[in-house]
Design a protein around this motif. Structure first.
Motif, mmCIF file in Angstrom:
data_model
loop_
_atom_site.group_PDB
_atom_site.id
_atom_site.type_symbol
_atom_site.label_atom_id
_atom_site.label_comp_id
_atom_site.label_asym_id
_atom_site.label_seq_id
_atom_site.Cartn_x
_atom_site.Cartn_y
_atom_site.Cartn_z
ATOM 1 N N ALA A 159 2.390 78.576 7.645
ATOM 2 C CA ALA A 159 1.712 77.597 8.771
ATOM 3 C C ALA A 159 0.010 78.569 8.936
ATOM 4 C CB ALA A 159 2.253 78.110 9.533
ATOM 5 N N SER A 160 -0.047 79.809 9.228
ATOM 6 C CA SER A 160 -1.660 80.140 9.686
ATOM 7 C C SER A 160 -2.749 79.713 8.507
ATOM 8 C CB SER A 160 -1.616 81.479 9.063
ATOM 9 O OG SER A 160 -0.876 82.569 10.311
ATOM 10 N N VAL A 161 -2.544 79.215 7.069
ATOM 11 C CA VAL A 161 -3.586 78.623 6.517
ATOM 12 C C VAL A 161 -3.430 77.325 6.748
ATOM 13 C CG1 VAL A 161 -4.178 77.887 4.093
ATOM 14 C CG2 VAL A 161 -2.972 80.613 4.511
ATOM 15 N N ASP A 162 -2.184 76.550 6.921
ATOM 16 C CA ASP A 162 -2.453 75.200 7.809
ATOM 17 C C ASP A 162 -3.283 74.951 9.062
ATOM 18 O OD1 ASP A 162 0.843 73.809 6.972
ATOM 19 O OD2 ASP A 162 -0.833 74.360 5.487
ATOM 20 N N ILE A 163 -3.093 75.808 10.096
ATOM 21 C CA ILE A 163 -3.651 75.736 11.260
ATOM 22 C C ILE A 163 -5.523 75.951 10.634
ATOM 23 C CG2 ILE A 163 -3.837 77.579 13.204
ATOM 24 C CD1 ILE A 163 -0.984 77.829 13.533
ATOM 25 N N LEU A 164 -5.786 77.302 10.099
ATOM 26 C CA LEU A 164 -7.534 77.148 10.009
ATOM 27 C C LEU A 164 -8.236 76.441 9.069
ATOM 28 C CD1 LEU A 164 -6.710 80.591 7.793
ATOM 29 C CD2 LEU A 164 -7.455 80.663 10.174
ATOM 30 N N ARG A 165 -6.926 75.573 7.846
ATOM 31 C CA ARG A 165 -6.974 74.713 7.264
ATOM 32 C C ARG A 165 -7.659 73.541 8.609
ATOM 33 N NH1 ARG A 165 -4.842 69.793 6.745
ATOM 34 N NH2 ARG A 165 -2.560 70.674 6.571
ATOM 35 N N LEU A 166 -6.560 73.286 10.077
ATOM 36 C CA LEU A 166 -6.108 72.003 10.285
ATOM 37 C C LEU A 166 -7.559 72.321 11.889
ATOM 38 C CD1 LEU A 166 -3.258 71.517 11.345
ATOM 39 C CD2 LEU A 166 -4.444 69.819 10.182
#
Length: 166
Positions: free
Chosen positions: A96-103
């Protein structure tokens, strides 16, 4: 006097042709200015639509970001509640953290694209405003020329009438 009378209709005819040519040129320039003004309006409409589209994308990305953050909180709570699933919950939290950074990166990219598009349209708009101003100057010069030609034609007409009276 006879030669002068024959010459003056030729002068009148020539002045009338010049006046018509000046009017035609004035109308042609007016048409160009109108066309460019329409293109400026179209560009502005397109720019507004792009801004609306990017605004919608930005709001969607913010909603997605909030969703991802909510998932992260849920995953963290799950980790605290279940010792047996600590490793699985930590992996979900990392994902989820990776997704947040990506977003967040996508959101930053979209904002940069919006700014670049806005700058590009502003530059195009400024250029079109300068062109419109240049054409307005040309129109004004042609209008002045038409007025001078009308004045000169009136003067010649008065001279012809005075000559006929003599």
């Amino acid at each position: 006097s006879l030669a002068q009378e024959e010459e003056e209709p030729g002068i009148q005819s020539g002045l009338a042709e010049q006046l018509e040519d000046a009017k035609d040129e004035l109308y042609a320039i007016y048409d160009v200015v109108e066309g460019r003004t329409a293109r400026v309006r179209e560009a502005e409409t397109e720019r507004r639509q792009v801004m609306l589209d990017y605004g919608a994308k930005e709001r969607q990305l913010e909603r997605d970001l909030e969703d991802e953050r909510a998932a992260l909180v849920e995953a963290t709570t799950e980790v605290e509640r279940r010792d047996a699933a600590i490793h699985a919950a930590a992996a979900r939290a990392d994902a989820a953290s990776v997704d947040i950074l990506r977003l967040e990166g996508e959101l930053y990219g979209e904002r940069s694209a919006i700014a670049a598009t806005r700058d590009s349209y502003d530059q195009r708009l400024e250029s079109l405003v300068r062109l419109t101003s240049d054409f307005q100057g040309r129109i004004n010069r042609l209008a002045d020329s038409v007025t001078r030609n009308k004045d000169q034609a009136s003067h010649i007409k008065r001279r012809i009438l005075e000559t006929k009276r003599l």
